[in-house]
Design an enzyme around this catalytic site. Structure first.
Site, PDB file in Angstrom:
ATOM      1  N   HIS A  92      -8.080   9.770   3.762  1.00  0.00           N
ATOM      2  CA  HIS A  92      -7.641   8.689   4.657  1.00  0.00           C
ATOM      3  C   HIS A  92      -7.907   9.032   6.121  1.00  0.00           C
ATOM      4  CE1 HIS A  92      -4.939   8.068   1.112  1.00  0.00           C
ATOM      5  NE2 HIS A  92      -5.202   6.810   1.363  1.00  0.00           N
ATOM      6  N   GLY A  93      -8.273   8.000   6.887  1.00  0.00           N
ATOM      7  CA  GLY A  93      -8.362   8.178   8.343  1.00  0.00           C
ATOM      8  C   GLY A  93      -9.759   8.540   8.812  1.00  0.00           C
ATOM      9  N   GLU A 137      -1.643   6.213  -8.450  1.00  0.00           N
ATOM     10  CA  GLU A 137      -2.677   7.188  -8.043  1.00  0.00           C
ATOM     11  C   GLU A 137      -2.496   8.480  -8.813  1.00  0.00           C
ATOM     12  OE1 GLU A 137      -3.462   7.457  -3.823  1.00  0.00           O
ATOM     13  OE2 GLU A 137      -3.752   9.631  -3.916  1.00  0.00           O
ATOM     14  N   VAL A 179      -9.654  -0.106   3.000  1.00  0.00           N
ATOM     15  CA  VAL A 179     -10.233   0.129   4.319  1.00  0.00           C
ATOM     16  C   VAL A 179      -9.196  -0.198   5.391  1.00  0.00           C
ATOM     17  CG1 VAL A 179     -12.113  -0.431   5.899  1.00  0.00           C
ATOM     18  CG2 VAL A 179     -12.486  -0.593   3.430  1.00  0.00           C
ATOM     19  N   GLY A 191      -9.286   5.510   1.286  1.00  0.00           N
ATOM     20  CA  GLY A 191     -10.018   6.203   2.351  1.00  0.00           C
ATOM     21  C   GLY A 191     -11.452   5.733   2.455  1.00  0.00           C
ATOM     22  N   ASP A 209       0.854  -1.199   0.000  1.00  0.00           N
ATOM     23  CA  ASP A 209       0.000   0.000   0.000  1.00  0.00           C
ATOM     24  C   ASP A 209       0.893   1.253   0.000  1.00  0.00           C
ATOM     25  OD1 ASP A 209      -2.441   1.333   0.135  1.00  0.00           O
ATOM     26  OD2 ASP A 209      -2.534   1.258   2.333  1.00  0.00           O
ATOM     27  N   HIS A 210       0.622   2.184  -0.895  1.00  0.00           N
ATOM     28  CA  HIS A 210       1.339   3.467  -0.958  1.00  0.00           C
ATOM     29  C   HIS A 210       2.860   3.318  -1.007  1.00  0.00           C
ATOM     30  CE1 HIS A 210      -2.197   5.998  -0.475  1.00  0.00           C
ATOM     31  NE2 HIS A 210      -2.632   5.115   0.408  1.00  0.00           N
ATOM     32  N   THR A 239      -8.894   2.261   8.800  1.00  0.00           N
ATOM     33  CA  THR A 239      -9.366   2.815  10.080  1.00  0.00           C
ATOM     34  C   THR A 239     -10.597   2.078  10.619  1.00  0.00           C
ATOM     35  OG1 THR A 239      -8.534   4.955   9.329  1.00  0.00           O
ATOM     36  CG2 THR A 239     -10.049   4.996  11.196  1.00  0.00           C
TER      37      THR A 239
HETATM   38  P1  13P Z   1      -8.918   4.504   5.668  1.00  0.00           P
HETATM   39  O1  13P Z   1      -8.072   4.307   6.879  1.00  0.00           O
HETATM   40  O2  13P Z   1      -9.570   5.845   5.612  1.00  0.00           O
HETATM   41  O3  13P Z   1      -9.895   3.386   5.484  1.00  0.00           O
HETATM   42  O4  13P Z   1      -7.955   4.476   4.376  1.00  0.00           O
HETATM   43  C1  13P Z   1      -7.298   3.299   4.034  1.00  0.00           C
HETATM   44  C2  13P Z   1      -6.525   3.451   2.776  1.00  0.00           C
HETATM   45  O5  13P Z   1      -6.931   4.118   1.865  1.00  0.00           O
HETATM   46  C3  13P Z   1      -5.250   2.719   2.664  1.00  0.00           C
HETATM   47  O6  13P Z   1      -4.585   3.003   1.481  1.00  0.00           O
END
Ligand code: 13P
Length: 294
Positions: free
Chosen positions: A178-179, A134, A231, A209, A82-83, A233
């Site tokens: 995000h978050g 992205e 997903v 996010g 991820d990222h 958070t």
């Molecule tokens: P959230 O924590 O908002 O669900 O985002 C997760 C995310 O996008 C990981 O790349």
């Protein structure tokens, strides 16, 4: 079966549903996600990023473990970086054995995003690994990001970007962040832009996010062409809520008991999410012949 993300998302794109990509920081979360996917006959994407690697999920331990679970599973499982922040991080991830990498150069100028994403695609594809990039930028809910269109994905630029880079899936910015959002805040998504992006690109699109976005937004996003929803958070929150409730009800619950409560809560959360985004009942492999190549 352990597969790359292209395998999972091309089917989702063809048949108009989305697949959950859940950030898993330990064995219990990964096992909960994969077991829920198996019970729902759904594909699943397990993922974690470099920050989570540094704190909780070292790839030398996590990757072999998740691969073993995936190979035993009778549904497709992908492990995504991820990222990914740099070419070096992507090379490392592929060496560790991730089956998809995301390169996130979305906060850099457009040309640099193209250059970095293209380099990663060339290297990853040569190794049978698919790539997410992205365009536009999905920021942080805590910073109030996602509420104005300045960071949203531009449709014409997206067409050019995909052509120039050859990415397999594109993360788009349409209003999420995000978050954790402030209490009571539900993001307003730009569904018109999503429709235009899908019509122009016709490829797997990713929503980052996912947490706190509200069920109606998520359903509409899937109907509008989102095929992967990230997903993190909300999955942590599901575990936290269950732990607090257990300790309130039974203050003497020991560590083992708490681990089990957290895993069960994540599993139920993933099951419900799978049903919400329509990836249930997509795979009906016989467990004895799970189609795995490894
Ligand atoms: P959230 O924590 O908002 O669900 O985002 C997760 C995310 O996008 C990981 O790349």
């Amino acid at each position: 079966m352990y597969v790359n993300m292209k395998y999972i998302l091309d089917a989702a794109n063809r048949d108009n549903y989305a697949v959950m990509a859940i950030n898993c920081i330990n064995m219990e979360m990964a096992r909960a996600a994969i077991e829920a996917a198996e019970e729902e006959h759904s594909p699943i994407i397990v993922q974690f990023g470099v920050g989570q690697m540094a704190k909780m999920a070292h790839p030398s331990e996590m990757v072999p473990m998740i691969k073993a679970m995936a190979q035993r599973a009778n549904v497709p499982v992908c492990l995504n970086l991820d990222h990914g922040p740099s070419f070096e991080a992507e090379v490392d991830a592929i060496k560790w054995g991730f089956s998809n990498v995301m390169i996130d150069a979305s906060s850099l100028p457009y040309k640099e995003n193209v250059r970095r994403s293209r380099m990663v695609v060339d290297m990853a594809h040569a190794n049978g690994i698919s790539v997410e990039a992205e365009l536009g930028h999905v920021g942080q809910a805590a910073d109030g990001d996602g509420r104005t269109a300045d960071m949203y994905t531009n449709v014409e630029q997206a067409v050019e970007f995909v052509k120039a880079t050859g990415v397999d899936a594109l993360a788009v910015a349409i209003g999420t962040a995000h978050g954790k959002y402030p209490e009571g805040f539900v993001p307003k998504l730009d569904f018109q832009r999503l429709a235009e992006l899908k019509a122009a690109l016709k490829m797997p699109l990713v929503l980052h996010g996912g947490s706190g976005s509200g069920e109606e937004n998520i359903r509409k996003a899937v109907a509008g062409g989102i095929n992967k929803i990230n997903v993190c958070t909300d999955a942590f929150h599901a575990a936290e809520k269950a732990i607090k409730a257990k300790w309130e009800a039974e203050p003497n619950t020991d560590y083992l008991g708490i681990c089990m409560v957290a895993e069960k809560a994540v599993k139920e959360f993933v099951r419900d999410y799978i049903r919400l985004i329509g990836s249930n009942n997509r795979y009906t492999f016989d467990a004895a012949d799970n189609g795995s190549k490894e």
